[in-house]
Design a protein around this motif. Structure first.
Motif, PDB file in Angstrom:
ATOM      1  N   LEU A  14       0.833  -1.200   0.000  1.00 38.41           N
ATOM      2  CA  LEU A  14       0.000   0.000   0.000  1.00 38.41           C
ATOM      3  C   LEU A  14       0.870   1.254   0.000  1.00 38.41           C
ATOM      4  N   GLY A  15       0.631   2.133  -0.938  1.00 37.19           N
ATOM      5  CA  GLY A  15       1.402   3.369  -1.019  1.00 37.19           C
ATOM      6  C   GLY A  15       0.843   4.431  -0.090  1.00 37.19           C
ATOM      7  N   PRO A  16       1.391   5.650  -0.163  1.00 42.36           N
ATOM      8  CA  PRO A  16       0.915   6.750   0.685  1.00 42.36           C
ATOM      9  C   PRO A  16      -0.567   7.040   0.479  1.00 42.36           C
ATOM     10  N   ASN A  17      -1.079   6.742  -0.723  1.00 47.64           N
ATOM     11  CA  ASN A  17      -2.505   6.964  -0.990  1.00 47.64           C
ATOM     12  C   ASN A  17      -3.367   5.786  -0.552  1.00 47.64           C
ATOM     13  N   LYS A  18      -2.722   4.808   0.086  1.00 48.91           N
ATOM     14  CA  LYS A  18      -3.417   3.635   0.627  1.00 48.91           C
ATOM     15  C   LYS A  18      -4.083   2.798  -0.459  1.00 48.91           C
ATOM     16  N   LEU A  20      -3.143   0.044  -4.001  1.00 50.81           N
ATOM     17  CA  LEU A  20      -2.147  -0.757  -4.707  1.00 50.81           C
ATOM     18  C   LEU A  20      -1.892  -0.140  -6.071  1.00 50.81           C
ATOM     19  N   SER A  21      -0.625  -0.077  -6.457  1.00 48.10           N
ATOM     20  CA  SER A  21      -0.300   0.423  -7.793  1.00 48.10           C
ATOM     21  C   SER A  21      -0.679  -0.620  -8.834  1.00 48.10           C
ATOM     22  N   ASP A  22      -0.880  -0.182 -10.068  1.00 55.25           N
ATOM     23  CA  ASP A  22      -1.325  -1.088 -11.133  1.00 55.25           C
ATOM     24  C   ASP A  22      -0.312  -2.182 -11.418  1.00 55.25           C
ATOM     25  N   ASP A  23       0.974  -1.902 -11.207  1.00 54.93           N
ATOM     26  CA  ASP A  23       2.010  -2.889 -11.513  1.00 54.93           C
ATOM     27  C   ASP A  23       2.428  -3.698 -10.288  1.00 54.93           C
ATOM     28  N   GLU A  24       1.679  -3.588  -9.200  1.00 57.02           N
ATOM     29  CA  GLU A  24       2.029  -4.311  -7.981  1.00 57.02           C
ATOM     30  C   GLU A  24       1.875  -5.816  -8.183  1.00 57.02           C
ATOM     31  N   LEU A 188      -4.788 -14.029  19.592  1.00 55.96           N
ATOM     32  CA  LEU A 188      -3.792 -12.994  19.342  1.00 55.96           C
ATOM     33  C   LEU A 188      -3.742 -12.518  17.889  1.00 55.96           C
ATOM     34  N   ALA A 189      -4.118 -13.385  16.949  1.00 59.71           N
ATOM     35  CA  ALA A 189      -3.930 -13.068  15.529  1.00 59.71           C
ATOM     36  C   ALA A 189      -4.637 -11.800  15.075  1.00 59.71           C
ATOM     37  N   PRO A 190      -5.909 -11.554  15.441  1.00 64.62           N
ATOM     38  CA  PRO A 190      -6.553 -10.331  14.940  1.00 64.62           C
ATOM     39  C   PRO A 190      -5.790  -9.054  15.281  1.00 64.62           C
ATOM     40  N   SER A 191      -5.338  -8.941  16.533  1.00 60.10           N
ATOM     41  CA  SER A 191      -4.624  -7.717  16.925  1.00 60.10           C
ATOM     42  C   SER A 191      -3.205  -7.687  16.377  1.00 60.10           C
ATOM     43  N   LYS A 192      -2.567  -8.867  16.270  1.00 62.65           N
ATOM     44  CA  LYS A 192      -1.191  -8.908  15.782  1.00 62.65           C
ATOM     45  C   LYS A 192      -1.099  -8.674  14.279  1.00 62.65           C
ATOM     46  N   PHE A 193      -1.986  -9.319  13.523  1.00 60.21           N
ATOM     47  CA  PHE A 193      -1.804  -9.377  12.079  1.00 60.21           C
ATOM     48  C   PHE A 193      -2.794  -8.549  11.267  1.00 60.21           C
ATOM     49  N   ALA A 194      -4.037  -8.412  11.749  1.00 68.01           N
ATOM     50  CA  ALA A 194      -5.039  -7.670  10.981  1.00 68.01           C
ATOM     51  C   ALA A 194      -5.139  -6.206  11.402  1.00 68.01           C
ATOM     52  N   LYS A 195      -4.982  -5.921  12.678  1.00 66.57           N
ATOM     53  CA  LYS A 195      -5.169  -4.555  13.169  1.00 66.57           C
ATOM     54  C   LYS A 195      -4.238  -3.535  12.502  1.00 66.57           C
ATOM     55  N   PRO A 196      -2.944  -3.849  12.266  1.00 71.24           N
ATOM     56  CA  PRO A 196      -2.092  -2.861  11.591  1.00 71.24           C
ATOM     57  C   PRO A 196      -2.618  -2.466  10.211  1.00 71.24           C
ATOM     58  N   VAL A 197      -3.216  -3.419   9.489  1.00 76.28           N
ATOM     59  CA  VAL A 197      -3.777  -3.104   8.169  1.00 76.28           C
ATOM     60  C   VAL A 197      -5.020  -2.241   8.319  1.00 76.28           C
ATOM     61  N   VAL A 198      -5.905  -2.629   9.232  1.00 77.97           N
ATOM     62  CA  VAL A 198      -7.134  -1.865   9.459  1.00 77.97           C
ATOM     63  C   VAL A 198      -6.805  -0.442   9.899  1.00 77.97           C
ATOM     64  N   ASP A 199      -5.847  -0.307  10.804  1.00 77.31           N
ATOM     65  CA  ASP A 199      -5.475   1.030  11.300  1.00 77.31           C
ATOM     66  C   ASP A 199      -4.881   1.888  10.189  1.00 77.31           C
ATOM     67  N   TYR A 200      -4.025   1.294   9.359  1.00 82.18           N
ATOM     68  CA  TYR A 200      -3.397   2.074   8.290  1.00 82.18           C
ATOM     69  C   TYR A 200      -4.436   2.566   7.284  1.00 82.18           C
TER      70      TYR A 200
END
Length: 249
Positions: A14-18, A20-24, A188-200
């Protein structure tokens, strides 16, 4: 852990605009070369995942790491892929002091050489551990050894050349041990692995829902085949392939 890697690859993309770029081009390849392969463009990381119950606990020998830890199989897949991918052992087990921890130290030392574009050199302190892993690969990978590693074969290479290959492999290996056990992962998984994505992304959704959806996809696919915000997420592609390793005898 494969689902965690998928979420980390997505977050990294995910870039600054949150968006995915087309070539990702980042993917998780499940149950093919290894338990999964984390891929980012031309970089690939083979991952061997080994759960160990508390009763089994730490790996006590290099031989155990080669067999129960899957390093023998991981080495043979890496070799078959022309020594191109980086590799990772992801395990809930720990490493006992002595040879297992010393082998981890060797991987760190050799990796630093590779990432600094230096030739891989095994000193006297490391040589015994490289030899032990080489012997263990012969023992636990016997049925799948390449012709070059088989005694008496026309293509057989020397014992020294085999150790050089193992040293290059160790320079591409990352051992991640002491990871979350099965009994705890659901909590533990939701807070460890999913929360950083949701927060970003700034979404007002429960991280448990995101984790369950992502985990469901990975579970189905794997079965079908057979203080920093992201500090606790699996370190996917932490050591990009680079130009590979060269050995200096």
């Amino acid at each position: 852990m494969a689902a965690a890697d998928g979420l980390q690859l997505y977050l990294d993309a995910l870039g600054p605009n949150k968006r995915l770029s087309d070539d990702e081009d980042r993917r998780i390849l499940c149950e093919y070369h290894e338990d999964w392969v984390a891929m980012r463009g031309g970089a690939a990381e083979l991952v061997s995942a080994k759960h160990r119950d508390a009763s089994m606990d730490a790996y006590r020998t290099v031989n155990q790491l080669a067999d129960e830890g899957g390093l023998a199989h991981l080495f043979l897949r890496w070799r078959a892929l022309k020594e191109k991918p980086t590799c990772r052992l992801a395990t809930s087990g720990g490493l006992l002091s002595g040879d297992p921890q010393d082998l981890e130290a060797v991987t760190i030392s050799l990796r630093e050489m590779r990432l600094s574009d230096k030739q891989i050199t095994v000193n006297g302190e490391h040589a015994a551990l490289v030899a032990k892993l080489c012997t263990a690969i012969h023992t636990h990978g016997e049925k799948h050894l390449p012709p070059e590693w088989k005694k008496g074969d026309a293509k057989e290479i020397s014992a020294e050349a085999q150790k050089e290959e193992v040293a290059r492999f160790l320079s591409m290996l990352d051992i991640r041990h002491g990871l979350t056990r099965r009994a705890d992962i659901g909590f533990l998984a939701p807070s460890k692995f999913a929360k950083p994505v949701v927060d970003y992304l700034g979404y007002d959704v429960p991280c448990e829902s995101v984790w369950n959806a992502v985990y469901g996809i990975f579970h189905t696919r794997m079965r079908a085949a057979g203080p920093r915000v992201n500090a606790v997420i699996s370190p996917v592609l932490a050591f990009v392939n680079g130009g590979g390793a060269t050995y200096a005898g």
